[in-house]
Design an enzyme around this catalytic site. Structure first.
Site, mmCIF file in Angstrom:
data_model
loop_
_atom_site.group_PDB
_atom_site.id
_atom_site.type_symbol
_atom_site.label_atom_id
_atom_site.label_comp_id
_atom_site.label_asym_id
_atom_site.label_seq_id
_atom_site.Cartn_x
_atom_site.Cartn_y
_atom_site.Cartn_z
ATOM 1 N N SER A 238 47.230 50.449 59.294
ATOM 2 C CA SER A 238 46.230 50.461 58.284
ATOM 3 C C SER A 238 46.617 51.351 57.177
ATOM 4 O O SER A 238 47.865 51.851 57.155
ATOM 5 C CB SER A 238 44.931 51.073 58.815
ATOM 6 N N LYS A 239 45.942 51.444 56.148
ATOM 7 C CA LYS A 239 46.511 52.090 54.792
ATOM 8 C C LYS A 239 46.651 53.429 54.880
ATOM 9 O O LYS A 239 47.422 54.101 54.069
ATOM 10 C CB LYS A 239 45.280 51.801 53.581
ATOM 11 N N ARG A 240 46.184 53.859 56.110
ATOM 12 C CA ARG A 240 46.585 55.505 56.042
ATOM 13 C C ARG A 240 48.292 55.603 56.736
ATOM 14 O O ARG A 240 48.661 56.628 56.549
ATOM 15 C CB ARG A 240 45.604 56.167 57.399
#
Length: 462
Positions: A238-240
């Site tokens: 994910s974007k994290r």
């Protein structure tokens, strides 16, 4: 023998995810290995979240990276009549039935099952009621009550599901719209798909879709469920963890070939060889060698492979790839008198084209900011070295790399100074930081007057 047909079936609810590119890549490669067809199907039945902008992004991104479909893509939103006809066939053959259970009734049923330690699932209570279609009814498939479904999977071998664990799934909603499973099965048949290659998160969908296939008399398909693409913490990417869309990586200046190379290695490897191009994958990839364990996306691996792919470009190709990134920084590469020498000396200064373009800005525009940590470390409060070198360089007649290098060596020996104490202050003056090619080369890439001017500017700054 039937022609191999694979498909990539994204939902246009966001930009193309890097994990989706990996799925599309494996479908594309498998089809090409078998002289088959690679198709794209846009699963856009979610009207609230699907947009034409996202659909265009997906199609453009796939085409730009070289994963072009062999036939025009189809949209599920335009095929409703086909799904309704398939549902009617199931009704006519007594393999589907209408159910009028309310949400409250279903919630109570599941609560009672859980209280007894049972798996919460629809218990088939409307199966034999012979209800007619109404505004309150959904259409359910009659799932076999006994026996098992065996999914023959290229990655995982045989996966066995007991039919008793699978309830009667809904294939038409109360508003008459078809559900994902029915659309998926009908489209695979209509498109002539033979091989379904997709993420392992679809494994639980597969036995249900096989039940629909069997009920409609469709041929068996072969399957390969790929490991999910994970972040460094082994959770779904994910974007994290990192950028997740293909577009973001292209905008950072990662080459298409390097992105595909990196994605191919997510779940598959071949000996010691690391650098692959698409044509190599078509020759060497083996779907049966894909691992079952999750595949961890590592940006450092992408950096390494991108540097390898950039190094394999000839200079003309490299400049062509780099030019858009320079233009975005108002740089006309042709304005530099030593264009090819400059680009060649800087082409390994960063792991991507955006980084290299940033490192080239100082050769075309004035330095507006210095790296203060570098100044503190290599210069400190005294600008004596810079003053000495400015005076020495002013008197140098032959402004070329060899002459400059000899001058710098002589100065270091005379003053008994280390290489960093002499070279780094000049680098900072010329580029704002300590990132540059050999110092003689760096100085020679500037006109003499410009180099002296920049040294003076840093002296005044200090």
């Amino acid at each position: 023998m039937k022609k191999v047909v694979t498909r990539f079936a994204p939902s246009p609810t966001g930009t193309l995810h890097i994990g989706g590119v990996r799925t599309a890549l494996f479908n594309y490669v498998y089809a090409k290995q078998n002289d088959g067809l690679f198709l794209i199907r846009i699963e856009d039945t979610d009207k609230e979240r699907s947009t034409k902008e996202f659909e265009q992004n997906i199609l453009d991104s796939l085409n730009s990276i070289g994963l072009c479909p062999d036939l025009d893509p189809i949209n599920q939103s335009q095929r409703n009549d086909i799904y309704i006809a398939a549902a009617q066939k199931l009704i006519d053959s007594n393999q589907a039935y209408y159910c009028d259970c309310s949400v409250e009734e279903l919630d109570q049923m599941r609560a009672e099952q859980q209280a007894k330690g049972m798996k919460p699932q629809y218990d088939g209570r409307s199966r034999d009621k012979n209800l007619s279609k109404s505004e309150k009814t959904v259409l359910r498939l009659k799932t076999p009550l006994e026996g098992e479904v065996i999914v023959k999977d290229h990655v995982r071998g045989d996966i066995v599901f007991n039919n008793s664990e699978l309830d009667d799934l809904i294939i038409l909603r109360s508003d008459g719209s078809p559900t994902y499973h029915l659309c998926n099965v009908v489209d695979d048949y209509e498109q002539g798909v033979t091989t379904v290659i997709r993420g392992e998160d679809h494994i639980s969908n597969t036995p249900r879709q096989i039940h629909i296939q069997n009920a409609l008399g469709y041929p068996e398909l072969e399957y390969a469920h790929l490991p999910l693409v994970l972040g460094s913490d082994k959770k779904r990417l994910s974007k994290r963890h990192a950028a997740t869309s293909l577009q973001e990586y292209k905008e950072l200046g990662y080459l298409d070939s390097a992105i595909l190379n990196t994605l191919a290695r997510l779940g598959w490897s071949r000996g010691e060889k690391e650098v692959f191009y698409l044509e190599d994958l078509i020759k060497e990839f083996n779907i049966n060698e894909v691992q079952k364990a999750g595949a961890i996306f590592d940006i450092t691996k992408l950096d390494f492979l991108n540097s390898q792919h950039m190094a394999n470009l000839n200079l003309e190709e490299f400049i062509s790839h780099l030019e858009p990134f320079l233009e975005s920084k108002q740089i006309d590469v042709n304005s530099h008198p030593k264009k090819e020498l400059l680009i060649d000396s800087m082409r390994s200064s960063a792991n991507n084209l955006e980084g290299i373009a940033l490192n080239l800005v100082c050769y075309f525009h004035d330095v507006n900011e210095y790296n203060q940590k570098a100044i503190d470390k290599f210069i400190g409060p005294s600008n004596e070295v810079l003053v000495d070198l400015k005076e020495t360089l002013i008197n140098l007649d032959d402004w070329n790399e060899d002459s400059i290098d000899k001058l710098l060596v002589a100065y270091r020996e005379e003053k008994e100074l280390s290489v960093p104490k002499v070279n780094q202050p000049l680098r900072i003056a010329l580029t704002g930081s300590t990132n540059s090619p050999s110092l003689g080369m760096t100085l020679s890439l500037f006109e003499k007057e410009e180099a002296i001017s920049r040294i003076e500017k840093l002296i005044n700054f200090i």
